[in-house]
Motif scaffolding. Structure first.
Motif, short mmCIF file in Angstrom:
data_model
loop_
_atom_site.label_atom_id
_atom_site.label_comp_id
_atom_site.label_asym_id
_atom_site.label_seq_id
_atom_site.Cartn_x
_atom_site.Cartn_y
_atom_site.Cartn_z
N THR A 162 0.83 -1.19 0.00
CA THR A 162 0.00 0.00 0.00
C THR A 162 0.87 1.25 0.00
N ARG A 164 0.46 5.48 0.96
CA ARG A 164 -0.35 6.56 1.50
C ARG A 164 0.34 7.88 1.22
N GLY A 166 0.08 11.79 2.55
CA GLY A 166 -0.55 12.64 3.55
C GLY A 166 -1.52 11.90 4.42
N GLY A 167 -1.23 10.60 4.66
CA GLY A 167 -2.09 9.78 5.51
C GLY A 167 -3.25 9.11 4.80
N GLU A 168 -3.49 9.48 3.54
CA GLU A 168 -4.60 8.92 2.78
C GLU A 168 -4.08 7.86 1.81
N ARG A 169 -4.68 6.70 1.83
CA ARG A 169 -4.27 5.62 0.93
C ARG A 169 -4.69 5.93 -0.50
N ILE A 170 -3.74 5.79 -1.43
CA ILE A 170 -4.06 6.00 -2.84
C ILE A 170 -4.38 4.67 -3.49
#
Length: 246
Positions: A162, A164, A166-170
């Motif tokens: 995985t 991420r 900025g903390g958001e999973r792409i």
């Protein structure tokens, strides 16, 4: 599906060899349980040797996070081996055991010198990867740092595949682009040569394509990362990944 699974396994082996935590196993038996492959999924590279003399050599070479020692390993006595390696730092030593069946007393007598010499835990043969991993998490040197890479806002988890930002999973990257990003992050902000990228993405044994194919994967990776990072082509040298430090 089988081809993808084999590709992922090959990737994990390459990744753990270059960036993973290190586990040294000193055991004359074969790796029948597939520990080395299973530990790669935890970001741990396993070096397996059959005797304590080779164990001393490998201990000095790889500086492992943890060492599993079988009491019946030939060479110098296993207890003496543990004493020697503990003179060079504080490795997390795990004694191996064949279990607590009819030979429980004999097993206890064999493990005793290892515990007196500084072993901190016992693991059963054949080795179960989850049990070994659980023990390694108690080691003085953290193994968690080897499961992920971070460059600026980008975080890559090589065990879960995985990424991420900025903390958001792409969205999940195709395997080749994932390997490309991993190689660039390991060297960031330095340059990774075309040859090093071929080795990272396709390995040494596979047919490795030319620069145009690498450029194609770089173009796709740039589109996926957007403006959070810059992947530059350094003419005559290779590629580098940088992020805005502001």
């Amino acid at each position: 599906m089988d081809a993808r699974r084999q590709s992922i396994r090959a990737y994990l082996r390459r990744w753990t060899e270059s960036a993973g935590a290190q586990l040294l196993v000193v055991d004359p038996a074969d790796d029948e349980s597939g520990l080395a492959e299973a530990m790669a999924g935890h970001g741990v590279h396993v070096t397996w040797v059959g005797d304590t003399l080779d164990g001393l050599v490998e201990f000095g070479r790889i500086d492992p996070h943890a060492v599993v020692v079988a009491p019946d390993a030939p060479g110098i006595a296993a207890g003496d081996f543990v004493t020697r390696i503990r003179r060079h730092g504080s490795p997390y030593v795990i004694a191996s055991s064949d279990g607590l069946g009819d030979g429980a007393r004999g097993q206890s007598d064999a493990i005793g010198p290892l515990m007196l010499a500084g072993a901190s835990a016992v693991v059963l043969r054949p080795y179960a990867a989850q049990q070994v991993w659980d023990l390694m998490t108690h080691a003085p040197r953290s193994v968690a740092d080897h499961a992920t890479l971070e460059v600026g806002p980008i975080e890559l988890d090589a065990t879960a595949f995985t990424v991420r930002v900025g903390g958001e999973r792409i969205a999940d990257l195709p395997l080749k682009e994932f390997e490309l990003l991993r190689a660039l992050m390991l060297a960031s902000p330095g340059v990774v040569t075309d040859e090093e990228l071929r080795e990272a993405i396709w390995g040494a044994s596979e047919r490795r394509p030319g620069g145009n194919t690498i450029a194609m994967h770089v173009t796709r990776l740039r589109a996926r990362l957007g403006d959070v990072a810059v992947v530059r082509r350094i003419r005559g040298r290779g590629y580098s990944l940088t992020v805005d430090s502001a």
